[in-house]
Design a protein around this motif. Structure first.
Motif, short mmCIF file in Angstrom:
data_model
loop_
_atom_site.label_atom_id
_atom_site.label_comp_id
_atom_site.label_asym_id
_atom_site.label_seq_id
_atom_site.Cartn_x
_atom_site.Cartn_y
_atom_site.Cartn_z
N MET A 149 0.94 -1.27 -0.18
CA MET A 149 -0.01 -0.03 0.00
C MET A 149 0.92 1.21 -0.10
SD MET A 149 -3.28 -0.87 2.55
CE MET A 149 -3.54 -2.54 2.94
N ASN A 150 0.87 1.95 -0.83
CA ASN A 150 2.11 2.95 -1.27
C ASN A 150 1.47 4.20 -0.36
OD1 ASN A 150 3.59 1.38 -2.75
ND2 ASN A 150 2.75 1.80 -4.80
N ASP A 151 0.48 4.87 -1.27
CA ASP A 151 -0.34 6.07 -0.62
C ASP A 151 -1.70 5.68 -0.36
OD1 ASP A 151 -1.07 8.60 0.22
OD2 ASP A 151 -1.33 9.31 -1.55
N ILE A 152 -1.57 5.22 1.17
CA ILE A 152 -2.96 4.65 1.54
C ILE A 152 -4.07 5.43 1.43
CG2 ILE A 152 -2.49 5.36 4.16
CD1 ILE A 152 -3.86 1.88 2.94
N TYR A 153 -3.93 6.89 1.83
CA TYR A 153 -4.89 7.89 1.55
C TYR A 153 -5.68 7.90 -0.05
CZ TYR A 153 -3.48 9.29 6.02
OH TYR A 153 -3.43 9.49 7.60
N ALA A 154 -4.77 7.65 -0.76
CA ALA A 154 -5.26 7.47 -2.21
C ALA A 154 -6.48 6.18 -2.55
CB ALA A 154 -4.11 7.28 -3.25
N TYR A 155 -6.49 5.51 -1.38
CA TYR A 155 -7.31 4.26 -1.45
C TYR A 155 -8.84 4.67 -0.83
CZ TYR A 155 -3.40 1.52 -3.08
OH TYR A 155 -2.05 1.11 -3.76
N THR A 156 -9.79 4.13 -1.41
CA THR A 156 -11.23 4.13 -0.80
C THR A 156 -11.26 2.95 0.28
OG1 THR A 156 -11.95 2.28 -2.36
CG2 THR A 156 -12.23 4.68 -2.87
N ALA A 157 -12.17 3.06 1.16
CA ALA A 157 -12.24 1.98 2.21
C ALA A 157 -12.46 0.71 1.75
CB ALA A 157 -13.45 2.24 3.17
N PRO A 158 -13.37 0.39 0.62
CA PRO A 158 -13.27 -1.05 0.04
C PRO A 158 -12.06 -1.29 -0.72
CG PRO A 158 -15.31 0.27 -0.46
CD PRO A 158 -14.21 1.21 0.17
N GLU A 159 -11.37 -0.54 -1.22
CA GLU A 159 -9.99 -0.94 -1.78
C GLU A 159 -8.88 -1.34 -0.41
OE1 GLU A 159 -9.79 1.60 -5.78
OE2 GLU A 159 -9.33 2.60 -3.72
N ILE A 209 -10.01 -2.51 2.25
CA ILE A 209 -10.32 -3.91 2.83
C ILE A 209 -10.26 -5.16 1.85
CG2 ILE A 209 -12.57 -5.30 3.15
CD1 ILE A 209 -13.90 -2.67 4.29
N ALA A 210 -10.07 -4.61 0.66
CA ALA A 210 -9.62 -5.63 -0.36
C ALA A 210 -8.28 -6.27 -0.22
CB ALA A 210 -9.83 -5.26 -1.95
N ARG A 211 -7.41 -5.21 -0.01
CA ARG A 211 -6.03 -5.38 0.16
C ARG A 211 -5.59 -6.18 1.41
NH1 ARG A 211 -2.35 -2.60 -3.16
NH2 ARG A 211 -3.53 -1.30 -4.74
N LEU A 212 -6.27 -5.67 2.49
CA LEU A 212 -6.30 -6.47 3.74
C LEU A 212 -6.60 -7.92 3.60
CD1 LEU A 212 -7.55 -3.94 6.24
CD2 LEU A 212 -5.21 -4.62 6.12
N GLY A 213 -7.46 -8.22 2.77
CA GLY A 213 -8.46 -9.53 2.63
C GLY A 213 -7.00 -10.29 1.95
N GLU A 214 -6.44 -9.66 0.79
CA GLU A 214 -5.42 -10.45 0.02
C GLU A 214 -4.29 -10.80 0.80
OE1 GLU A 214 -4.32 -7.54 -3.14
OE2 GLU A 214 -6.33 -7.73 -4.01
N ARG A 215 -3.82 -9.77 1.69
CA ARG A 215 -2.74 -9.79 2.69
C ARG A 215 -3.01 -11.08 3.81
NH1 ARG A 215 -0.37 -4.70 4.80
NH2 ARG A 215 0.14 -4.67 2.72
N SER A 274 -15.94 -8.41 -0.68
CA SER A 274 -16.62 -7.86 0.76
C SER A 274 -16.45 -6.38 0.83
CB SER A 274 -15.78 -8.49 1.79
OG SER A 274 -16.56 -8.09 2.98
N ARG A 275 -17.48 -5.34 0.86
CA ARG A 275 -17.39 -4.04 0.73
C ARG A 275 -17.26 -3.60 2.26
NH1 ARG A 275 -16.41 -1.85 -3.65
NH2 ARG A 275 -17.82 -0.11 -3.40
N ASP A 276 -17.51 -4.65 3.22
CA ASP A 276 -17.39 -3.87 4.61
C ASP A 276 -17.02 -5.07 5.66
OD1 ASP A 276 -17.79 -2.24 6.80
OD2 ASP A 276 -19.93 -2.44 6.83
N VAL A 277 -16.07 -4.91 6.33
CA VAL A 277 -15.68 -5.97 7.32
C VAL A 277 -15.60 -5.45 8.65
CG1 VAL A 277 -14.02 -7.61 7.88
CG2 VAL A 277 -14.58 -7.22 5.75
N SER A 278 -16.25 -5.95 9.48
CA SER A 278 -16.24 -5.53 11.15
C SER A 278 -15.02 -5.45 11.60
CB SER A 278 -17.38 -6.06 11.85
OG SER A 278 -17.08 -7.51 12.18
#
Length: 99
Positions: A1-11, A13-19, A53-57
């Protein structure tokens, strides 16, 4: 995640899911075993890992981290703020002036 502020919340979450998927696979655990231990459905875990997943608690994140023995990394989200060297003096001054 280079510039985290450039990503939306769903993006994010998607990157966290991949990791998370990488961590799970490295630990040799199946989606089914992780889902069962975390008290989640396999479908929930599949959606998280695939980025659909668009939202993860936060509860789900904590459960998943616990299962793969990475819960201590939750501290990285909001690390403790180091105490300022001036905060003690300010507290002492406030106490003295209230007397």
């Amino acid at each position: 995640m280079n510039d985290i502020y450039a990503y939306t919340a769903p993006e994010i979450i998607a990157r966290l899911g991949e990791r998370f998927k990488e961590y799970r696979q490295q630990s040799g655990m199946t989606q089914k075993s992780v889902a069962e231990k975390a008290g989640l459905s396999v479908m929930t875990l599949q959606k998280f890992e695939s980025g659909t997943s668009r939202d993860v608690s936060m509860t789900t994140i904590i459960r998943l981290l616990r299962v793969i023995n990475q819960l201590e990394n939750i501290e990285a989200i909001l690390p403790e703020i180091p105490e300022s060297p001036y905060s003690g003096k300010a507290k002492d001054y406030a106490v003295k002036t209230q007397r």
